[in-house]
Enzyme design. Sequence first.
Site, PDB file in Angstrom:
ATOM      1  N   LYS A   1       9.302 -60.737 -99.189  1.00  0.00           N
ATOM      2  CA  LYS A   1       8.789 -59.577 -99.932  1.00  0.00           C
ATOM      3  C   LYS A   1       7.271 -59.693-100.087  1.00  0.00           C
ATOM      4  O   LYS A   1       6.544 -58.722 -99.862  1.00  0.00           O
ATOM      5  CB  LYS A   1       9.485 -59.483-101.301  1.00  0.00           C
TER       6      LYS A   1
ATOM      7  N   GLN B   1      13.650 -62.028-109.130  1.00  0.00           N
ATOM      8  CA  GLN B   1      14.637 -62.386-108.111  1.00  0.00           C
ATOM      9  C   GLN B   1      15.887 -62.930-108.800  1.00  0.00           C
ATOM     10  O   GLN B   1      15.825 -63.863-109.594  1.00  0.00           O
ATOM     11  CB  GLN B   1      14.042 -63.436-107.157  1.00  0.00           C
TER      12      GLN B   1
ATOM     13  N   ASP C   1      13.140 -52.474-108.656  1.00  0.00           N
ATOM     14  CA  ASP C   1      14.477 -52.830-108.159  1.00  0.00           C
ATOM     15  C   ASP C   1      15.516 -51.802-108.624  1.00  0.00           C
ATOM     16  O   ASP C   1      16.654 -51.806-108.148  1.00  0.00           O
ATOM     17  CB  ASP C   1      14.883 -54.221-108.665  1.00  0.00           C
TER      18      ASP C   1
END
Length: 295
Positions: A52, A96, A119
């Site tokens: 990412k 994460q 997200d």
Amino acid sequence: MQILDGKLVSKAIKDQIAVQVAELKAQGKKIPHLAAILVGNDGASETYVASKVKSCAEIGYNSTLLRFDSQISEKHLLDNINMLNENPDIDGILVQLPLPKHINEELVINTIDPSKDVDGFHPMNVGKMVSGLPTFIPATPYGIMLMLEHYNIDTKGKHAVVIGRSHIVGTPMSILLSRNSNPGNCTVTLTHSHTKNLKELCLQADIVVAAIGKPEFVTADMVKEGAIVIDVGINRIPDASKKSGFRLVGDVKFDEVSPRSSYITPVPGGVGPMTIAALLKNTYHAAIGQKGNQN
Ligand code: NDP
């Protein structure tokens, strides 16, 4: 059978965003800035976060990686998220997952400012997604929708069987596919570990989305001839011939399922790169203050 090439499609999306970032730069506007939080040393999470961050650099975004020891206290983590929330230079925040057991994942997600939740996991954004309002859509299902759109796959009226009901993949996937949109307009069956007749349901599916987390779970005898097969799974299985000692396989037994399918995503190189492309799109929208992803 056609391979749905996630590397190719994600590159096209990234190239397009890079042009938009260059335009922002030329106009003296703010460059998108993504902050990623990584807790602990899980190998897979390290790889995902590294890709990412690398992708941000490739397209001209700024990125910040905050790394914490797995022993970090919940309070310290939440304090850091609040700092990012308040920092006007940060447009998008991702934490994460999974987090160590002593940290309440729900609390962490709820602490992220919904306007920076690229997200799309914050309950406010999930609620908006379910209501069909503009918002950040979770990156993996959003990436799959972008892939279906790119290949111009007609999903209207098709029966989609989604295997797995997690908040990050299966559940939002079922909502997006059932929407009155293109892609979308599917009749969706959402299945899970308590589903009794999974094989029978899969055999009726025009589209199978496998998001289970079990290596090569979906076999040829579960897939109808001509089905579209989307393999979300990323599983590490031991392989002594590899330097790393493992190789990646999906939730679908690719060799035997691919000849039966009309379209299929490979692992690696399918849904994974699309997830990153979708995250970058969400970050762009966060930066320009437009949560407009309605795919
Ligand atoms: P979870 O473990 O959160 O969810 C798995 C789901 O599969 C659950 O809903 C579970 O049911 C269901 N399931 C388990 N066993 C069966 C079974 N025998 N029959 C039917 N359903 C079953 O996983 P995630 O959704 O987070 O991830 C799924 C996979 O996708 C993993 O391999 C993960 O690594 C990968 N992944 C890939 C991404 C990418 O970018 N390509 C992004 C995110 C995930 P129940 O709810 O009843 O327990």
